[in-house]
Scaffold this motif. Structure first.
Motif, PDB file in Angstrom:
ATOM      1  N   THR A  30       0.776  -1.138   0.008  1.00 38.30           N
ATOM      2  CA  THR A  30       0.115   0.297   0.058  1.00 38.30           C
ATOM      3  C   THR A  30       0.782   1.274  -0.144  1.00 38.30           C
ATOM      4  N   THR A  33       1.994   2.033  -3.505  1.00 33.25           N
ATOM      5  CA  THR A  33       0.730   2.327  -4.213  1.00 33.25           C
ATOM      6  C   THR A  33       0.276   3.714  -3.973  1.00 33.25           C
ATOM      7  N   SER A  37       0.121   6.820  -6.685  1.00 31.19           N
ATOM      8  CA  SER A  37      -1.129   7.310  -6.874  1.00 31.19           C
ATOM      9  C   SER A  37      -1.303   8.670  -6.687  1.00 31.19           C
ATOM     10  N   THR A  54      -8.164   7.902  -8.794  1.00 34.66           N
ATOM     11  CA  THR A  54      -6.995   7.838  -7.710  1.00 34.66           C
ATOM     12  C   THR A  54      -7.710   7.855  -6.336  1.00 34.66           C
ATOM     13  N   THR A  56     -10.223   6.262  -5.416  1.00 33.86           N
ATOM     14  CA  THR A  56     -10.695   5.052  -5.298  1.00 33.86           C
ATOM     15  C   THR A  56      -9.479   4.192  -4.917  1.00 33.86           C
ATOM     16  N   CYS A  57      -8.484   4.252  -5.649  1.00 37.76           N
ATOM     17  CA  CYS A  57      -7.175   3.520  -5.334  1.00 37.76           C
ATOM     18  C   CYS A  57      -6.667   3.850  -3.594  1.00 37.76           C
ATOM     19  N   CYS A  61      -6.483   1.132  -0.599  1.00 37.36           N
ATOM     20  CA  CYS A  61      -5.326   1.020   0.127  1.00 37.36           C
ATOM     21  C   CYS A  61      -5.417   1.388   1.460  1.00 37.36           C
ATOM     22  N   LEU A  96      -7.332  -2.681  -8.989  1.00 34.66           N
ATOM     23  CA  LEU A  96      -6.170  -1.525  -9.323  1.00 34.66           C
ATOM     24  C   LEU A  96      -5.377  -1.830 -10.675  1.00 34.66           C
ATOM     25  N   SER A 100      -5.804   0.557 -13.715  1.00 29.74           N
ATOM     26  CA  SER A 100      -4.463   1.301 -14.420  1.00 29.74           C
ATOM     27  C   SER A 100      -4.396   0.740 -15.888  1.00 29.74           C
TER      28      SER A 100
END
Length: 360
Positions: A30, A33, A37, A54, A56-57, A61, A96, A100
């Motif tokens: 995380t 990431t 992000s 972004t 959501t990512c 995480c 993810l 992406s």
């Protein structure tokens, strides 16, 4: 019952270690990431740079990190949390990668993390289930973002590599568990007699120290050295094995019998009064006195010495709380009683006076 068994397969073999491993893997994944992000979204989401993607990512995480922290620091052992986490991780990695639009090795390498966790910490059923989920995630990513035989080939190569990794870790973990179990058994069970060791007896005594009454007998065979000198050490071993079987037959299922060293054996008697402890000691002496120890299969002498031996023993008795309120004191009183029995002519029970248990 089936659901309980299946969920139980996801409880780690060693929860304390699993918490640390799971937390470390989650923080690493995380962390990387989140950095990309937030600081370099074009690198992570070249095909879709919207704020919603972004966000959501970041949310996914943070959710995984929060669950990992919950398991790590709040030390929750809820079966559902252990079972859900690896599948949530697989779902997050799959999502993810799709967001992406990246099916490269750099993107799919994160599928290795749940495999590492499962292979190192879970039982075979859990490893198989997590591996199947990872295979499904890899397939979805490659089929959705790839095309034709390239997608099929990528799926097969990545899935096969991850499956082999999971299998190797699972087999290695199982062998390690067996080795640890064997070492623990050796530390608690005497290999010659099958009785407990001193370490195991101490542990049993600590567990029973809070009981109202606790008896302790310490005994050894009289003139046992002569058995070894005349018949050999194999004959002495045979005598100890038969003595252990005899004492086990005389004991209750709540008693603990341990070989302290040489021919010295201790019997821990939970819930036993002082008079009952003396009565058991007398019974033990009678049983040993009347038993015929057969050493014909292990004797090393060629003389006409008998191979069926008649032996006696001496016993020291101690009682908690009568003689002492500590384990160390209990052992000391029993050893003193054993010495008293030896000095008094052997084949008898020694101990502090029943009428005056606190006498020196």
């Amino acid at each position: 019952m089936t659901s309980v068994y299946v969920l139980g397969a996801f409880v780690p073999r060693n929860p304390a270690v699993a918490r640390q491993v799971l937390f470390a893997l989650t923080v690493a994944a995380t962390g990387v990431t989140l950095v990309f992000s937030v600081l370099a979204p074009r690198t992570l989401f070249p095909a879709n740079q919207s704020a919603g993607v972004t966000g959501t990512c970041v949310a996914v995480c943070l959710f995984l990190l929060a669950l990992a922290c919950d398991l790590r620091f709040r030390r929750r052992d809820a079966v559902w949390a252990w079972a859900a986490f690896p599948f949530l991780a697989v779902a997050a990695i799959t999502g993810l990668d799709l967001l992406s639009a990246d099916a490269s090795v750099a993107a799919q390498v994160f599928f290795l993390l749940p495999v590492l966790y499962a292979g190192a910490q879970l039982h075979y059923v859990g490893v198989a289930c997590v591996s199947a989920a990872v295979t499904a995630g890899v397939t979805i990513v490659n089929v959705a973002l790839g095309s034709g035989w390239t997608a099929i080939a990528n799926t097969c190569f990545v899935a096969a590599t991850l499956a082999v990794t999971a299998g190797a870790l699972a087999v290695g973990g199982r062998r390690t568990d067996l080795l640890i179990a064997q070492l623990e058994k050796q530390a608690t069970v005497d290999p010659l007699t099958g009785l407990f060791t001193r370490r195991a007896l101490d542990r049993a005594a600590e567990l029973n120290q809070s009981t109202d009454e606790l008896g302790l007998l310490v005994l050894d065979l009289d003139n046992f050295k002569k058995v070894n000198d005349v018949h050999g050490h194999l004959a002495g071993d045979a005598v100890l094995q038969q003595l252990s079987a005899l004492l086990t037959d005389l004991s209750r299922h709540t008693d603990a019998i341990a070989r302290m060293g040489g021919d010295e054996i201790a019997m821990l008697l939970p819930g036993c009064s002082l008079d009952a402890a003396y009565a058991i000691a007398d019974e033990v002496l009678r049983a040993i006195r009347s038993h015929r120890f057969d050493v014909s299969m292990s004797t090393m002498t060629r003389s006409h010495a008998p191979t069926v031996l008649r032996l006696t023993a001496s016993v020291g008795v101690a009682h908690l709380p009568t003689h002492s309120d500590t384990l160390a004191g209990l052992y000391a009183v029993a050893d003193a009683g054993l010495y008293e029995a030896k000095a008094g002519g052997r084949d008898q029970v020694g101990g502090l006076s029943r009428k005056d248990p606190h006498a020196a």
